[in-house]
Scaffold this motif. Sequence first.
Motif, PDB file in Angstrom:
ATOM      1  N   VAL A  18       0.698  -1.156   0.072  1.00 14.77           N
ATOM      2  CA  VAL A  18       0.239  -0.157  -0.078  1.00 14.77           C
ATOM      3  C   VAL A  18       1.044   1.461  -0.080  1.00 14.77           C
ATOM      4  O   VAL A  18       0.690   1.943  -0.651  1.00 14.77           O
ATOM      5  CB  VAL A  18      -0.722  -0.447   1.405  1.00 14.77           C
ATOM      6  CG1 VAL A  18      -1.566   1.281   1.169  1.00 14.77           C
ATOM      7  CG2 VAL A  18      -1.674  -1.061   1.208  1.00 14.77           C
ATOM      8  N   TYR A  71      -5.708  -4.531   7.272  1.00 16.46           N
ATOM      9  CA  TYR A  71      -5.893  -2.626   8.241  1.00 16.46           C
ATOM     10  C   TYR A  71      -7.010  -3.100   9.585  1.00 16.46           C
ATOM     11  O   TYR A  71      -6.233  -2.613  10.716  1.00 16.46           O
ATOM     12  CB  TYR A  71      -5.542  -2.038   7.784  1.00 16.46           C
ATOM     13  CG  TYR A  71      -5.984  -0.661   8.593  1.00 16.46           C
ATOM     14  CD1 TYR A  71      -4.446   0.685   8.729  1.00 16.46           C
ATOM     15  CD2 TYR A  71      -7.649   0.342   8.231  1.00 16.46           C
ATOM     16  CE1 TYR A  71      -4.478   1.338   9.482  1.00 16.46           C
ATOM     17  CE2 TYR A  71      -7.176   1.217   9.182  1.00 16.46           C
ATOM     18  CZ  TYR A  71      -5.752   1.880   9.081  1.00 16.46           C
ATOM     19  OH  TYR A  71      -5.826   3.762   9.755  1.00 16.46           O
ATOM     20  N   ALA A  77      -5.413  -5.306   2.108  1.00 16.07           N
ATOM     21  CA  ALA A  77      -5.173  -4.545   2.394  1.00 16.07           C
ATOM     22  C   ALA A  77      -6.191  -3.678   3.803  1.00 16.07           C
ATOM     23  O   ALA A  77      -5.466  -4.222   4.535  1.00 16.07           O
ATOM     24  CB  ALA A  77      -4.562  -3.400   1.772  1.00 16.07           C
ATOM     25  N   PRO A  78      -7.290  -3.277   3.058  1.00 15.93           N
ATOM     26  CA  PRO A  78      -8.094  -2.701   4.297  1.00 15.93           C
ATOM     27  C   PRO A  78      -8.387  -3.850   5.754  1.00 15.93           C
ATOM     28  O   PRO A  78      -8.585  -3.356   6.338  1.00 15.93           O
ATOM     29  CB  PRO A  78      -9.135  -2.410   3.497  1.00 15.93           C
ATOM     30  CG  PRO A  78      -9.455  -3.210   2.171  1.00 15.93           C
ATOM     31  CD  PRO A  78      -7.351  -2.729   1.820  1.00 15.93           C
ATOM     32  N   LYS A 138      -4.046  -0.105  -2.057  1.00 23.51           N
ATOM     33  CA  LYS A 138      -5.626   0.097  -0.600  1.00 23.51           C
ATOM     34  C   LYS A 138      -6.964  -0.156  -1.333  1.00 23.51           C
ATOM     35  O   LYS A 138      -7.656  -0.700  -0.101  1.00 23.51           O
ATOM     36  CB  LYS A 138      -5.318   1.517  -0.041  1.00 23.51           C
ATOM     37  CG  LYS A 138      -5.865   2.508  -1.107  1.00 23.51           C
ATOM     38  CD  LYS A 138      -5.556   3.720  -0.452  1.00 23.51           C
ATOM     39  CE  LYS A 138      -5.815   5.217  -1.711  1.00 23.51           C
ATOM     40  NZ  LYS A 138      -5.446   6.742  -1.586  1.00 23.51           N
ATOM     41  N   LEU A 158      -4.250   4.621   3.840  1.00 22.73           N
ATOM     42  CA  LEU A 158      -5.150   4.118   4.200  1.00 22.73           C
ATOM     43  C   LEU A 158      -5.747   5.102   5.862  1.00 22.73           C
ATOM     44  O   LEU A 158      -4.700   5.174   6.901  1.00 22.73           O
ATOM     45  CB  LEU A 158      -4.940   2.741   4.780  1.00 22.73           C
ATOM     46  CG  LEU A 158      -5.381   1.469   3.971  1.00 22.73           C
ATOM     47  CD1 LEU A 158      -4.665  -0.195   4.280  1.00 22.73           C
ATOM     48  CD2 LEU A 158      -6.274   1.491   3.508  1.00 22.73           C
ATOM     49  N   GLN A 171      -0.311   3.344  -4.350  1.00 20.20           N
ATOM     50  CA  GLN A 171      -1.609   3.521  -3.873  1.00 20.20           C
ATOM     51  C   GLN A 171      -2.833   2.738  -4.250  1.00 20.20           C
ATOM     52  O   GLN A 171      -3.947   2.673  -3.137  1.00 20.20           O
ATOM     53  CB  GLN A 171      -2.099   5.012  -4.430  1.00 20.20           C
ATOM     54  CG  GLN A 171      -0.903   5.987  -3.835  1.00 20.20           C
ATOM     55  CD  GLN A 171      -0.978   5.973  -1.691  1.00 20.20           C
ATOM     56  OE1 GLN A 171      -2.033   6.264  -1.398  1.00 20.20           O
ATOM     57  NE2 GLN A 171      -0.198   5.761  -1.182  1.00 20.20           N
TER      58      GLN A 171
END
Length: 273
Positions: free
Chosen positions: A211, A227, A223-224, A218, A242, A215
């Motif tokens: 990420v 997170y 990835a999220p 994300k 993020l 860019q």
Amino acid sequence: MMSLIANETKKLTLRFSTWLYPLIILAIVLALSASYKSFIPDLDNVQLMLSINSISMFLVALFSIVVASAVVSSEFSYGTIKLLLIRPYQRWQILLSKYIVVLLYAVLLTLFVLIMSYVIGGIITSFGSLSQDISAINPTYSENGDVLNASQTALHALSSQLGYFLVQLIFSSSIAFMISSLLRSQALAVGIGLFLLFVNSIAGGITLMLVEQFQWFKYIFMAPLYYISMNANGLGMDVKGLSPGLALGVLAVYYVVFMALSFIFFQKRDVSV
């Protein structure tokens, strides 16, 4: 619709594994509580919960994914899907009832484990205050090394962790449910669901590195999701590109897509067994 939910609830409660999963988690919580007590005598149950939540909640997610992975595919594996479809209900109602029961089980398992962890931890250690400042024992850091949760109370930390975890739990269970509705093999559905969970846990750090380099990465749900899982484990930190809002928004879009695929495919699929 309520009769369908009641029927699915009855089928779930008759499975031995439904009752085995919380017992396994409680046994592990008991062992961890005793271990922490021996190493840190002054630890109270609130501090203990914050310390072992990553393990206990991982197990909750693991077992919820197993249930979600099997709920539809098992009907095909056992040849009972036709018995459902001959009933006077739309296919989407049948699938929705299964999904509701899966989420209810996942949420109830989460609450059960949290309550029992609090009680067991309190008996083995001591009952601590939910208003205590936990930033010293459970700090989260920014990219610059600054403490982000200074003066944060235990209640706020636990509420935040629970909120993030429920997002992670619902999304992960929904992915497993989608796989279950798309595939006829129960073993394959469970295997893929568990594979995604372990990949997210093991390789999640790599996705966050990607990420920061790219860019566009994300917007890939891994990835999220990782997170969010970091925040659920109390390890939240700043990640370039993020934020909680963006992560939740991206996951919401994927959630809608996954649910649409599940219901559309189930409506149109050949159910001959």
